[in-house]
Design a protein around this motif. Structure first.
Motif, PDB file in Angstrom:
ATOM      1  N   ASN A  48       0.679  -1.271  -0.062  1.00  0.00           N
ATOM      2  CA  ASN A  48       0.059   0.085  -0.134  1.00  0.00           C
ATOM      3  C   ASN A  48       0.972   1.279  -0.008  1.00  0.00           C
ATOM      4  O   ASN A  48       0.597   2.388  -0.569  1.00  0.00           O
ATOM      5  N   ALA A  49       1.810   1.222   0.612  1.00  0.00           N
ATOM      6  CA  ALA A  49       2.930   2.608   0.782  1.00  0.00           C
ATOM      7  C   ALA A  49       3.578   2.565  -0.513  1.00  0.00           C
ATOM      8  O   ALA A  49       3.553   3.595  -1.011  1.00  0.00           O
ATOM      9  N   LYS A  50       3.930   1.555  -1.095  1.00  0.00           N
ATOM     10  CA  LYS A  50       4.582   1.763  -2.517  1.00  0.00           C
ATOM     11  C   LYS A  50       3.749   2.260  -3.429  1.00  0.00           C
ATOM     12  O   LYS A  50       4.085   3.134  -4.370  1.00  0.00           O
ATOM     13  N   ARG A  51       2.308   1.657  -3.530  1.00  0.00           N
ATOM     14  CA  ARG A  51       1.330   2.419  -4.612  1.00  0.00           C
ATOM     15  C   ARG A  51       1.051   3.585  -4.320  1.00  0.00           C
ATOM     16  O   ARG A  51       1.238   4.379  -5.137  1.00  0.00           O
ATOM     17  N   LEU A  52       0.834   4.031  -3.080  1.00  0.00           N
ATOM     18  CA  LEU A  52       0.594   5.551  -2.936  1.00  0.00           C
ATOM     19  C   LEU A  52       1.844   6.423  -3.185  1.00  0.00           C
ATOM     20  O   LEU A  52       1.641   7.478  -3.642  1.00  0.00           O
ATOM     21  N   ASN A  53       2.972   6.058  -2.942  1.00  0.00           N
ATOM     22  CA  ASN A  53       4.118   6.666  -3.058  1.00  0.00           C
ATOM     23  C   ASN A  53       4.376   6.869  -4.619  1.00  0.00           C
ATOM     24  O   ASN A  53       4.701   7.968  -5.116  1.00  0.00           O
ATOM     25  N   TYR A  54       4.103   5.782  -5.310  1.00  0.00           N
ATOM     26  CA  TYR A  54       4.236   5.935  -6.650  1.00  0.00           C
ATOM     27  C   TYR A  54       3.200   6.996  -7.454  1.00  0.00           C
ATOM     28  O   TYR A  54       3.676   7.837  -8.144  1.00  0.00           O
ATOM     29  N   ILE A  55       2.131   7.064  -7.035  1.00  0.00           N
ATOM     30  CA  ILE A  55       1.079   7.720  -7.354  1.00  0.00           C
ATOM     31  C   ILE A  55       1.354   9.451  -6.855  1.00  0.00           C
ATOM     32  O   ILE A  55       1.240  10.305  -7.665  1.00  0.00           O
ATOM     33  N   ALA A  56       1.808   9.575  -5.521  1.00  0.00           N
ATOM     34  CA  ALA A  56       2.007  10.752  -5.086  1.00  0.00           C
ATOM     35  C   ALA A  56       3.314  11.466  -5.971  1.00  0.00           C
ATOM     36  O   ALA A  56       3.169  12.491  -5.993  1.00  0.00           O
ATOM     37  N   ALA A  57       4.229  10.603  -6.209  1.00  0.00           N
ATOM     38  CA  ALA A  57       5.398  10.989  -6.865  1.00  0.00           C
ATOM     39  C   ALA A  57       4.920  11.737  -8.157  1.00  0.00           C
ATOM     40  O   ALA A  57       5.403  12.790  -8.765  1.00  0.00           O
ATOM     41  N   ALA A  58       4.114  10.988  -8.992  1.00  0.00           N
ATOM     42  CA  ALA A  58       3.575  11.512 -10.391  1.00  0.00           C
ATOM     43  C   ALA A  58       2.885  12.838 -10.099  1.00  0.00           C
ATOM     44  O   ALA A  58       2.618  13.748 -10.902  1.00  0.00           O
ATOM     45  N   MET A  59       2.119  13.047  -8.828  1.00  0.00           N
ATOM     46  CA  MET A  59       1.186  14.177  -8.598  1.00  0.00           C
ATOM     47  C   MET A  59       2.064  15.370  -8.222  1.00  0.00           C
ATOM     48  O   MET A  59       1.882  16.612  -8.601  1.00  0.00           O
ATOM     49  N   ARG A  60       3.170  15.233  -7.625  1.00  0.00           N
ATOM     50  CA  ARG A  60       4.098  16.034  -7.163  1.00  0.00           C
ATOM     51  C   ARG A  60       4.594  16.761  -8.457  1.00  0.00           C
ATOM     52  O   ARG A  60       5.080  18.056  -8.658  1.00  0.00           O
ATOM     53  N   LYS A  61       5.031  15.758  -9.577  1.00  0.00           N
ATOM     54  CA  LYS A  61       5.603  16.614 -10.747  1.00  0.00           C
ATOM     55  C   LYS A  61       4.425  17.386 -11.444  1.00  0.00           C
ATOM     56  O   LYS A  61       4.900  18.222 -12.142  1.00  0.00           O
ATOM     57  N   GLN A  62       3.203  17.541 -11.133  1.00  0.00           N
ATOM     58  CA  GLN A  62       2.373  18.218 -11.666  1.00  0.00           C
ATOM     59  C   GLN A  62       1.893  19.302 -10.723  1.00  0.00           C
ATOM     60  O   GLN A  62       0.834  20.077 -11.014  1.00  0.00           O
ATOM     61  N   GLY A  63       2.656  19.236  -9.631  1.00  0.00           N
ATOM     62  CA  GLY A  63       2.534  20.815  -8.914  1.00  0.00           C
ATOM     63  C   GLY A  63       1.745  20.385  -7.473  1.00  0.00           C
ATOM     64  O   GLY A  63       1.592  21.333  -6.799  1.00  0.00           O
ATOM     65  N   TRP A  64       1.333  19.277  -7.452  1.00  0.00           N
ATOM     66  CA  TRP A  64       0.440  18.969  -6.044  1.00  0.00           C
ATOM     67  C   TRP A  64       1.375  18.825  -4.946  1.00  0.00           C
ATOM     68  O   TRP A  64       2.496  18.287  -4.969  1.00  0.00           O
ATOM     69  N   GLU A  65       0.667  18.942  -3.647  1.00  0.00           N
ATOM     70  CA  GLU A  65       1.374  18.526  -2.362  1.00  0.00           C
ATOM     71  C   GLU A  65       0.606  17.149  -2.092  1.00  0.00           C
ATOM     72  O   GLU A  65      -0.381  17.027  -1.942  1.00  0.00           O
ATOM     73  N   ALA A  66       1.757  16.446  -2.073  1.00  0.00           N
ATOM     74  CA  ALA A  66       1.145  15.118  -2.030  1.00  0.00           C
ATOM     75  C   ALA A  66       2.353  13.967  -1.607  1.00  0.00           C
ATOM     76  O   ALA A  66       3.391  13.752  -2.177  1.00  0.00           O
ATOM     77  N   GLU A  67       2.457  14.018  -0.060  1.00  0.00           N
ATOM     78  CA  GLU A  67       3.800  13.483   0.499  1.00  0.00           C
ATOM     79  C   GLU A  67       3.654  11.810   0.457  1.00  0.00           C
ATOM     80  O   GLU A  67       4.746  11.306   0.352  1.00  0.00           O
ATOM     81  N   GLY A  68       2.437  11.174   0.442  1.00  0.00           N
ATOM     82  CA  GLY A  68       2.514   9.657   0.269  1.00  0.00           C
ATOM     83  C   GLY A  68       2.877   9.235   1.680  1.00  0.00           C
ATOM     84  O   GLY A  68       2.670   9.741   2.804  1.00  0.00           O
ATOM     85  N   VAL A  69       3.666   8.292   1.811  1.00  0.00           N
ATOM     86  CA  VAL A  69       4.023   7.443   3.065  1.00  0.00           C
ATOM     87  C   VAL A  69       5.621   7.646   3.291  1.00  0.00           C
ATOM     88  O   VAL A  69       6.412   7.040   2.751  1.00  0.00           O
ATOM     89  N   ASP A  70       5.806   8.167   4.366  1.00  0.00           N
ATOM     90  CA  ASP A  70       7.022   8.508   4.816  1.00  0.00           C
ATOM     91  C   ASP A  70       7.573   7.500   5.849  1.00  0.00           C
ATOM     92  O   ASP A  70       6.937   7.330   7.036  1.00  0.00           O
ATOM     93  N   PHE A  71       8.251   6.600   5.574  1.00  0.00           N
ATOM     94  CA  PHE A  71       8.650   5.498   6.245  1.00  0.00           C
ATOM     95  C   PHE A  71       9.255   5.890   7.494  1.00  0.00           C
ATOM     96  O   PHE A  71       9.132   5.334   8.573  1.00  0.00           O
ATOM     97  N   LYS A  72       9.849   7.030   7.876  1.00  0.00           N
ATOM     98  CA  LYS A  72      10.445   7.418   8.964  1.00  0.00           C
ATOM     99  C   LYS A  72       9.531   8.009  10.051  1.00  0.00           C
ATOM    100  O   LYS A  72       9.690   8.126  11.277  1.00  0.00           O
ATOM    101  N   LYS A  73       8.221   8.089   9.383  1.00  0.00           N
ATOM    102  CA  LYS A  73       6.986   8.597  10.274  1.00  0.00           C
ATOM    103  C   LYS A  73       6.268   7.338  10.490  1.00  0.00           C
ATOM    104  O   LYS A  73       5.071   7.384  11.360  1.00  0.00           O
ATOM    105  N   HIS A  74       6.535   6.218   9.975  1.00  0.00           N
ATOM    106  CA  HIS A  74       5.681   4.992  10.138  1.00  0.00           C
ATOM    107  C   HIS A  74       6.721   4.006  10.351  1.00  0.00           C
ATOM    108  O   HIS A  74       6.488   2.830   9.491  1.00  0.00           O
ATOM    109  N   LEU A  75       7.567   3.786  11.530  1.00  0.00           N
ATOM    110  CA  LEU A  75       8.555   2.828  11.748  1.00  0.00           C
ATOM    111  C   LEU A  75       7.950   1.556  12.005  1.00  0.00           C
ATOM    112  O   LEU A  75       8.716   0.649  11.665  1.00  0.00           O
ATOM    113  N   GLU A  76       6.934   1.300  12.819  1.00  0.00           N
ATOM    114  CA  GLU A  76       6.333   0.355  13.118  1.00  0.00           C
ATOM    115  C   GLU A  76       5.808  -0.568  11.777  1.00  0.00           C
ATOM    116  O   GLU A  76       6.101  -1.783  11.660  1.00  0.00           O
ATOM    117  N   TYR A  77       5.000   0.366  11.007  1.00  0.00           N
ATOM    118  CA  TYR A  77       4.726  -0.256   9.713  1.00  0.00           C
ATOM    119  C   TYR A  77       5.922  -0.811   8.897  1.00  0.00           C
ATOM    120  O   TYR A  77       5.991  -2.050   8.596  1.00  0.00           O
TER     121      TYR A  77
END
Length: 259
Positions: free
Chosen positions: A222-251
Motif C-alpha cells: 500500500n505504501a509503494k502504491r501511494l508513493n508511486y502515485i504521489a510522486a507523479a502528482m508532485r511532478k504536476q505541482g500537487w502537495e502529495a507527501e505519500g508514506v514517509d517510512f521514517k514517520k511510520h517505523l512500526e509499519y
C-alpha cells in the motif's frame, strides 16, 4: 415439483444417450455379442439426482479465464492459481458517521483499524500515527477547480504501471470516477489479493485511503502504491507527501520495508 423436474431432465439425458448409441452401429459391432449389458438402475430419487449431475458434467462448459481478472495484468502466468480476492468493502466513500480508534465520530473515509496494511488521511495523526498520512492538495494556481483536479488525478491513476516495484502485477481497474471521488482496485500478481484505493474531495483537499482486504501484513504494497502515485502528482505541482517510512517505523518494521 422439483423432483418431477429432475426426473424429466434425467429422462432427456437418458434418451440422448440412447440415440447417440443407435447412431453409431459400427461401434456396437465391435462389442462381443455375449458381452453382459449393465442392468438398468431403478428410477428413484437418488439415481435421478445422479443422472442429472452426470448430464450437467457432460454438457456444462466451464470458462478457463479467471473471473474478475484485470486486462492490464503483466502476465497470464499464474491464471491457473486459485485467487483470494476477498469481498468488496460496503462502507467506502465519505461518511459523516465514522468512528475513529478511540470511538469519536468524524466525517471522512473509513479508518484503517489495527493491522499494518492500510493508510488513510481522514483520521487524526494524534490518534492513529501509524496509519494516517497527510491529505493531498492540488495547485490552485494551475488547477482552477476541484473537478479539474480530479480529472488530472484520474488521468494519473489510469497511467499507473502494474508491476512497478514488484507490486500490483495482477493489474488494476478504476471502478468509480466522478467529480470529487475516485475508487480503484489493485490485484496482486500470484494470489490475486485485492487492495482498495480511494480519493475523495473534502474541505478543499483530497483525502486518500489505500488498504488491503485480506491478511495482516501487506509487505509495503500500500505504501509503494501511494508513493508511486504521489510522486507523479508532485511532478504536476500537487502537495502529495505519500508514506514517509521514517514517520511510520512500526509499519516499516513489521512489513520488512527497506528505508
Amino acid at each position: 415439483m422439483i423432483y418431477r423436474l429432475l426426473l424429466t431432465i434425467a429422462c432427456v439425458a437418458s434418451t440422448a444417450t440412447a440415440l447417440s448409441a443407435l447412431s453409431s452401429p459400427k461401434k456396437q459391432q465391435l462389442q462381443h455379442p455375449e458381452a453382459a449389458q449393465p442392468a438398468a438402475a431403478p428410477l428413484n430419487r437418488r439415481n435421478v439426482l445422479g443422472s442429472v449431475a452426470a448430464a450437467a458434467a457432460a454438457f456444462l462448459v466451464i470458462p478457463t479465464s479467471p473471473a474478475n481478472a484485470f486486462e492490464n495484468k503483466i502476465s497470464t502466468k499464474y491464471d491457473d492459481r486459485p485467487k483470494q480476492r476477498g469481498g468488496m468493502p460496503r462502507d467506502l466513500g465519505i461518511s459523516s458517521k465514522r468512528k475513529d480508534m478511540v470511538g469519536e465520530e468524524y466525517t471522512g473515509l473509513k479508518s484503517c483499524g489495527a493491522a499494518p496494511n492500510c493508510f488513510c488521511s481522514t483520521d487524526s495523526m494524534e490518534d492513529d500515527p501509524e496509519h494516517v498520512i497527510p491529505a493531498w492538495k492540488w495547485p490552485v494556481a494551475s488547477v482552477s477547480s476541484m473537478e479539474d483536479a480530479f480529472v488530472q488525478l484520474e488521468q494519473t491513476v489510469s497511467e499507473y504501471k502494474p508491476g512497478q516495484d514488484n507490486i500490483d502485477g495482477g493489474g488494476f481497474k478504476i471502478v468509480t470516477s466522478k467529480p470529487g471521488y475516485i475508487y480503484a482496485q489493485f490485484e496482486a500478481f500470484k494470489n490475486g489479493y485485492i487492495d482498495d484505493l480511494e480519493f475523495a474531495a473534502m474541505d478543499g483537499a483530497v483525502q486518500v485511503r489505500s488498504s488491503s482486504r485480506l491478511g495482516y501484513l501487506d509487505y509495503g504494497v500500500n505504501a509503494k502504491r501511494l508513493n508511486y502515485i504521489a510522486a507523479a502528482m508532485r511532478k504536476q505541482g500537487w502537495e502529495a507527501e505519500g508514506v514517509d517510512f521514517k514517520k511510520h517505523l512500526e509499519y516499516a518494521s513489521q512489513n520488512r520495508v527497506e528505508m
